[in-house]
Design an enzyme around this catalytic site. Structure first.
Site, mmCIF file in Angstrom:
data_model
loop_
_atom_site.group_PDB
_atom_site.id
_atom_site.type_symbol
_atom_site.label_atom_id
_atom_site.label_comp_id
_atom_site.label_asym_id
_atom_site.label_seq_id
_atom_site.Cartn_x
_atom_site.Cartn_y
_atom_site.Cartn_z
ATOM 1 N N ASP A 1 9.237 2.966 -0.035
ATOM 2 C CA ASP A 1 8.167 3.620 0.712
ATOM 3 C C ASP A 1 8.347 3.230 2.174
ATOM 4 O O ASP A 1 7.968 2.143 2.598
ATOM 5 C CB ASP A 1 6.799 3.172 0.174
ATOM 6 C CG ASP A 1 5.657 3.842 0.921
ATOM 7 O OD1 ASP A 1 5.928 4.573 1.898
ATOM 8 O OD2 ASP A 1 4.491 3.638 0.522
ATOM 9 N N TYR B 1 0.855 -1.191 0.000
ATOM 10 C CA TYR B 1 0.000 0.000 0.000
ATOM 11 C C TYR B 1 0.885 1.232 0.000
ATOM 12 O O TYR B 1 1.846 1.322 0.759
ATOM 13 C CB TYR B 1 -0.883 0.002 1.257
ATOM 14 C CG TYR B 1 -1.794 1.206 1.381
ATOM 15 C CD1 TYR B 1 -2.840 1.416 0.484
ATOM 16 C CD2 TYR B 1 -1.618 2.127 2.416
ATOM 17 C CE1 TYR B 1 -3.687 2.513 0.615
ATOM 18 C CE2 TYR B 1 -2.465 3.222 2.553
ATOM 19 C CZ TYR B 1 -3.496 3.412 1.653
ATOM 20 O OH TYR B 1 -4.332 4.495 1.784
ATOM 21 N N LYS C 1 3.902 9.026 8.923
ATOM 22 C CA LYS C 1 3.629 8.424 10.235
ATOM 23 C C LYS C 1 4.556 8.945 11.353
ATOM 24 O O LYS C 1 4.361 10.054 11.809
ATOM 25 C CB LYS C 1 3.603 6.904 10.103
ATOM 26 C CG LYS C 1 2.466 6.489 9.140
ATOM 27 C CD LYS C 1 2.105 5.030 9.094
ATOM 28 C CE LYS C 1 0.788 4.875 8.328
ATOM 29 N NZ LYS C 1 0.869 4.098 7.118
HETATM 30 C C1 LIG Z 1 0.229 4.624 5.753
HETATM 31 C C2 LIG Z 1 0.998 4.405 4.544
HETATM 32 C C3 LIG Z 1 0.921 5.278 3.444
HETATM 33 C C4 LIG Z 1 -0.078 6.403 3.390
HETATM 34 O O1 LIG Z 1 0.168 7.380 4.341
HETATM 35 P P1 LIG Z 1 -1.040 8.365 4.754
HETATM 36 O O2 LIG Z 1 -0.398 9.320 5.705
HETATM 37 O O3 LIG Z 1 -2.090 7.503 5.358
HETATM 38 O O4 LIG Z 1 -1.502 9.031 3.503
HETATM 39 C C5 LIG Z 1 1.770 5.082 2.389
HETATM 40 N N1 LIG Z 1 2.658 4.073 2.384
HETATM 41 C C6 LIG Z 1 2.763 3.208 3.410
HETATM 42 C C7 LIG Z 1 3.788 2.127 3.358
HETATM 43 C C8 LIG Z 1 1.929 3.331 4.519
HETATM 44 O O5 LIG Z 1 2.015 2.453 5.516
#
Ligand SMILES: *Cc1c(COP(=O)(O)O)cnc(C)c1O
Length: 428
Positions: A239, A144, A267
């Site tokens: 990511d 994701y 995060k």
């Molecule tokens: C949570 C998450 C996102 C998205 O971040 P948001 O602040 O919710 O938009 C993207 N990549 C990874 C790996 C994530 O865990």
């Protein structure tokens, strides 16, 4: 457990907010029951509107690695608030933040602040496309990367949980530019690269996956991707929105000793405030406006309150690196304890754990990709989730999520959680 007030709020919320929540997985759809409305949190505990207390393993999906309402972060925010909440002009804290990130994550030479992980990944692929002059990207099934159109193809947790393979509203044109491969499958990636010579701008992945449940890369997988991307002129994007500052001060890339070209962050970086960032090689980041032609902007980017919270969080993590050993130990104990409970009860289960991330899968298959994750008994997970909640333990409300352990989870808390699991398995 009395949840009357939460129930009333949810009823009302559903009339004025789609599904009653502002992010889908919060609705408890895949585990059954109604979501709890949280009033406050402190340390390892959440308190709901009815006054119930829950020992919790979500930590706002990662940011609260030091537990809720950490006093130093609270103080930093309070101090920042006195100087107004937003300027829309440069400020010293943004420079400090950029320095801190570049120091902690050595592959990052230049960095741009944004307001969420989603923004970070959307910008990162735009920059990669601008830099390479190519259009396609490769992502992995079950990874994701936020809710940007390009990523809502085989997108893991939230999407998997709701059973929407590809979201309506994403155009076919966008979908055509996103190629997907199974995680940990180098041959599949090689085949995509061979079939799309000189067309692939970027390969994006969670170096350690959290969004199909916790899944770690097989030995050599990341190294091979690094080599392939270098050879083919593909921008390798890690990511690290979830793993950044969590698996090590420098994220998964430090732990695994691999340097990506670009990194996306979120995060933990905001200490609980809405913050994201993307950065990497100066040569690539110099493409970003106003240094270069790739446009990306944000009215509230680098917001002073958010920077204060994030900077304080990163300062603590960079100074107190022993917390990473502590987290690894407590998470091992917790994950091991839960697995033992399942074994003793004769329930098929397996655990993936790395640092302070883990998932207990209700399958005895080894989970190495989305396909194997999906072999889990999600009905049993739902029952387990609800039984644990009754015992005062709040797990991530989906089989396909990672749990996050904070520094507020010690021996007492671990014993309490394992104890609750022992009681809960009787109901499975
Ligand atoms: C949570 C998450 C996102 C998205 O971040 P948001 O602040 O919710 O938009 C993207 N990549 C990874 C790996 C994530 O865990």
């Amino acid at each position: 457990m009395n949840t009357q007030r939460s129930h009333q709020l949810f009823e009302k919320a559903q009339t004025i907010i789609p599904g009653g929540v502002n992010s889908p997985v919060r609705a408890f759809k895949s585990v059954g029951g109604n979501p709890l409305f949280i009033k406050s949190a402190k340390g390892a505990y959440l308190y709901d509107e009815d006054g119930n207390a829950f020992l919790e393993l979500i930590n706002s999906w990662g940011p609260m690695i030091l537990g809720h309402a950490h006093p130093e972060i609270e103080a930093a925010v309070q101090e920042a608030i006195r100087g107004s909440f937003s300027f829309g002009a440069p400020s010293a804290r943004e420079v400090e933040m950029a320095e801190m990130i570049c120091r902690m994550v050595p592959s990052v030479e230049k960095v741009r602040m944004v307001n969420s992980g989603t923004e970070a990944t959307m910008a990162a692929i735009r920059v990669a496309r601008g830099y390479t002059g190519r259009e396609k990207i490769i992502k992995f099934e079950g990874c994701y990367h936020g809710h940007g159109d390009s990523f809502l193809i085989a997108a893991g947790s939230g999407v998997a949980t709701l059973g929407i393979p590809d979201s309506p509203g994403v155009t076919q044109g966008v979908a055509n530019d996103t190629l997907t491969a199974p995680f940990n499958d180098l041959a599949a990636v090689q085949a995509l690269v061979d079939a799309n010579q000189e067309k692939i701008a970027a390969l994006i992945l969670e170096p350690v996956v959290g969004n199909m449940g916790c899944v770690t890369p097989l030995p050599g997988f990341l190294e091979s991707l690094r080599q392939l991307c270098t050879k083919e002129g593909i921008v390798l994007i890690f990511d690290e929105v979830m793993t950044g500052f969590r698996l090590a001060p420098g994220g998964a890339q430090e732990l695994m000793n691999i340097q990506p070209d670009l990194t996306t962050m979120g995060k933990i970086i905001g200490g609980g405030m809405p913050v994201g960032a993307y950065g990497g090689k100066a040569e690539i980041m110099n493409m970003v406006a106003p240094a270069g032609p790739v446009y990306q902007a944000g009215t509230l980017s680098g917001n002073p309150i958010a920077m204060s919270a994030g900077l304080t969080m990163l300062r603590i993590l960079s100074q107190q690196t022993h917390v990473y050993q502590q987290l690894e130990q407590s998470t091992q104990q917790l994950a091991g304890g839960l697995l033992e409970v399942m074994k003793d009860a004769g329930i098929p289960a397996s655990v993936n754990q790395i640092g302070s991330m883990f998932t207990l899968f209700f399958t005895d298959h080894q989970v190495i990709n989305f396909e194997t994750a999906k072999k889990s008994d999600t009905v049993r997970f739902g029952k387990f989730f609800r039984a644990m909640l009754e015992q005062g333990v709040y797990l991530a409300p989906s089989q396909f999520e990672s749990m996050f352990v904070s520094t507020c989870i010690g021996k007492t808390e671990i014993d309490k959680i394992v104890d609750a699991a022992r009681k809960s398995v009787k109901l499975l």
